[in-house]
Scaffold this motif. Structure first.
Motif, PDB file in Angstrom:
ATOM      1  N   UNK A 170       4.062   1.775   0.617  1.00 20.80           N
ATOM      2  CA  UNK A 170       4.382   2.044  -0.780  1.00 20.80           C
ATOM      3  C   UNK A 170       5.764   2.656  -0.919  1.00 20.80           C
ATOM      4  N   UNK A 182      -4.015   0.473  -3.299  1.00 20.11           N
ATOM      5  CA  UNK A 182      -3.641  -0.923  -3.097  1.00 20.11           C
ATOM      6  C   UNK A 182      -3.265  -1.573  -4.420  1.00 20.11           C
ATOM      7  N   UNK A 183      -3.947  -1.184  -5.481  1.00 16.93           N
ATOM      8  CA  UNK A 183      -3.568  -1.692  -6.801  1.00 16.93           C
ATOM      9  C   UNK A 183      -2.138  -1.257  -7.127  1.00 16.93           C
ATOM     10  N   UNK A 184      -1.833  -0.024  -6.770  1.00 19.99           N
ATOM     11  CA  UNK A 184      -0.483   0.486  -6.991  1.00 19.99           C
ATOM     12  C   UNK A 184       0.528  -0.367  -6.226  1.00 19.99           C
ATOM     13  N   UNK A 194     -11.570  -7.100   0.324  1.00 22.29           N
ATOM     14  CA  UNK A 194     -10.603  -7.529  -0.693  1.00 22.29           C
ATOM     15  C   UNK A 194      -9.459  -8.297  -0.057  1.00 22.29           C
ATOM     16  N   UNK A 231       0.183  -3.393  -5.316  1.00 23.50           N
ATOM     17  CA  UNK A 231       0.272  -4.703  -5.943  1.00 23.50           C
ATOM     18  C   UNK A 231       1.115  -4.670  -7.210  1.00 23.50           C
TER      19      UNK A 231
END
Lengths: 256, 256
Positions: free
Chosen positions: B157, A154-156, B109, A158
């Motif tokens: 992604x 999820x960081x990716x 989150x 973002x």
DNA sequence: CGCAAGATTGAAACGTATCAAGTTGGGTGG
DNA sequence: CCACCCAACTTGATACGTTTCAATCTTGCG
């Protein structure tokens, strides 16, 4: 005592003894389980031979056999779209699970490639699942580690949704520093295990744009670049570029 | 027999009886488990009241209590970055797990917002984990469903990393169609549960760009747009725009 | 030392964000 | 039932940032 991060061949024989002696223990599957349970886990963990740069842990289409965790070294997982384009889905530092991409359909959607020399632990999935069923704390930890992998994904995501190249790059470097810190390395100085091309691919940018971004950050005194060696000089400003902080703790309200 | 996709209030009382009578059974946690096991699972599943548009299943920071699955309706999960920007992390159609974002650290989150009126099943995580430990097939299916959620994230992604807006849009529509097909709706004609703004946010584009993209696809005869109602007229060309197929099965080699 | 791969730098073309102005459609109250 | 309103959506013109192509520079390695 915690130094010697160089590859010391003789260490391997020692390290392979068990999770109990592994420095990554508290980051990995064994976190939060007791000695007896640890033994059960240890029984199913196989330690593989060291791997070389560009060797693969698994390929696209391989049936899900095991999960892997690098003890040392770094990996990338790469998916290949129907039109043949490669896309880097994640980078994996020591202690981070590799192979979860096959959970959904039992076959790998990605291939996992070593970016550096590395050595990895292998955990057969069938057995892990079975043992986790018997050990609630391991079950809990397994789900937790899976969840942490999803958080990195999820960081990716973002990162990719940020429009400006510099934000993505700042976010990438900042995040990588954090991950190095977690595993006991410096968050301010580290060697990138991947090429500019890999970074560009991962960030959804052209390779040249990444290079320019590095140069720009260096000109602004935020980082220092020596090839793949990165030093973060101004962590706070990096975070600011990445929009990880409010623009600044600005106008203090004048009342009260 | 399989029609009547309208909301029929009286159906709810019927449906809430059990997973055994749920049309999504084979897509959801119960897939592949036997009658006795199903009962164990059923015992811990709570069916919540219908929800209205914009109601939330959980908010950021909420401790992980339950996983949710929509029976009808659609949800979005939204993360909020430190600088206050909202980012849509996923859309959730019936049968797709909601709430996995809290697995890593035990707190959500994201927040999960109903895009339409909906009704959802709630599965307390503690109990699910415990029961899965006792039922290997459920354990297996739990991991599988989690993995499928990760696959959807990875598809997202792969959308975001596409450089051209039209590719992202084509990929989005194509993927959504597939997901509708899986749950027994038409893949060629469906009503978008989310606004253009939500789509734009999800795709990392400006909402005007999404609008223009729809218009363009319509002009090219690939889709027909009536507000939120989408009809895909030329599925193959859509897939081609999304680079889901080789440009075409081109030059047949002239030898042999 | 010299080659090849990787990385940097430059100039131009392209695509998307942004700002701004219409347009449509569903809901409400007169 | 119509007029109005507001939100959602569409369309247009411009500015900016990134990709692309190309050339140069650096690094590691045989």
């Amino acid at each position: 005592m915690a130094a010697m991060s160089d590859l010391a061949p003789l260490d391997i024989a020692h390290l392979r003894k068990s999770c109990a002696h592994c420095s990554l223990q508290q980051l990995c599957l064994p976190a939060g389980i007791d000695a007896e349970e640890l033994q059960r886990l240890d029984d199913i963990v196989r330690v593989r031979r060291p791997m070389q740069r560009n060797e693969r842990l698994f390929r696209i289409g391989d049936p899900l056999g095991s999960l892997f965790i690098a003890r040392e070294g770094a990996f990338k997982t790469v998916s290949v779209s129907e039109d043949g384009e490669e896309q880097i889905v994640g980078f994996h530092l020591p202690g981070e699970l590799i192979g979860l991409d096959a959970l959904g359909h039992g076959a790998h959607r990605c291939e996992a490639v070593a970016l550096t020399s590395a050595n990895v632990c292998e955990v057969p999935m069938e057995q892990l699942s079975a043992v986790a069923g018997q050990l609630p704390r391991l079950q809990h930890q397994l789900l937790r580690v899976i969840g942490q992998g999803m958080e990195r994904d999820q960081d990716h995501l973002n990162i990719l949704v940020r429009r400006q190249a510099n934000e993505r790059i700042a976010l990438f470097l900042h995040g990588l520093g954090e991950r190095y810190r977690v595993i006991g390395h410096s968050a301010e100085q580290f060697k990138l295990p991947m090429s500019r091309e890999d970074i560009a691919n991962y960030l959804g940018l052209a390779l040249e744009t990444v290079s320019r971004g590095f140069t720009r950050l260096q000109e602004d005194g935020i980082i220092a670049v020596h090839g793949r060696l990165i030093e973060i000089s101004d962590r706070q400003q990096l975070a600011q570029l990445a929009h990880l902080e409010g623009p600044q703790p600005p106008l203090r309200v004048a009342r009260g």
